[in-house]
Write a protein that holds these residues in place. Structure first.
Motif, PDB file in Angstrom:
ATOM      1  N   GLN A  71       0.853  -1.186   0.000  1.00 11.98           N
ATOM      2  CA  GLN A  71       0.000   0.000   0.000  1.00 11.98           C
ATOM      3  C   GLN A  71       0.885   1.231   0.000  1.00 11.98           C
ATOM      4  N   GLU A  72       0.595   2.166  -0.877  1.00 11.69           N
ATOM      5  CA  GLU A  72       1.425   3.357  -1.019  1.00 11.69           C
ATOM      6  C   GLU A  72       0.807   4.490  -0.210  1.00 11.69           C
ATOM      7  N   LEU A  73       1.491   4.895   0.849  1.00 10.67           N
ATOM      8  CA  LEU A  73       0.969   5.925   1.736  1.00 10.67           C
ATOM      9  C   LEU A  73       1.656   7.268   1.555  1.00 10.67           C
ATOM     10  N   HIS A  74       2.850   7.285   0.986  1.00 15.23           N
ATOM     11  CA  HIS A  74       3.615   8.518   0.880  1.00 15.23           C
ATOM     12  C   HIS A  74       3.196   9.386  -0.294  1.00 15.23           C
ATOM     13  N   ASN A  75       2.388   8.883  -1.220  1.00 10.68           N
ATOM     14  CA  ASN A  75       1.987   9.641  -2.401  1.00 10.68           C
ATOM     15  C   ASN A  75       0.491   9.471  -2.635  1.00 10.68           C
ATOM     16  N   PRO A  76      -0.328  10.075  -1.800  1.00  9.86           N
ATOM     17  CA  PRO A  76      -1.772   9.888  -1.955  1.00  9.86           C
ATOM     18  C   PRO A  76      -2.272  10.537  -3.253  1.00  9.86           C
TER      19      PRO A  76
END
Length: 77
Positions: free
Chosen positions: A40-45
């Motif tokens: 899951q990518e959290l740093h680039n919403p």
């Protein structure tokens, strides 16, 4: 400088049929298509532009447009 052919010799390559074909089951299966396979990518919403940079760009565009309009009016009169 010597040139070597990067293609393998089909006579000595395993798994090839005469004519260069590959028999069924010789190749690995295709890539799976599992959704959400990665982390899951959290740093680039996925959100829109921030209000600050968008306001700054709009202000610069308006200043340049006003300057060009003023320059055009000076040339006309």
């Amino acid at each position: 400088m010597s040139f070597t052919n990067p293609d393998p010799d089909p006579r000595s390559t395993t798994g090839l049929e005469p004519g260069g074909g590959v028999p069924p089951g010789e190749t690995p299966p295709a890539e799976s298509s599992m959704p959400e396979a990665g982390p899951q990518e959290l740093h680039n919403p996925p959100k829109g532009w921030a209000k600050g940079p968008l306001t700054l760009i709009l202000a610069v565009v308006l200043v340049v447009a006003a300057g060009l309009l003023g320059y055009a009016l000076v040339l006309i009169y």
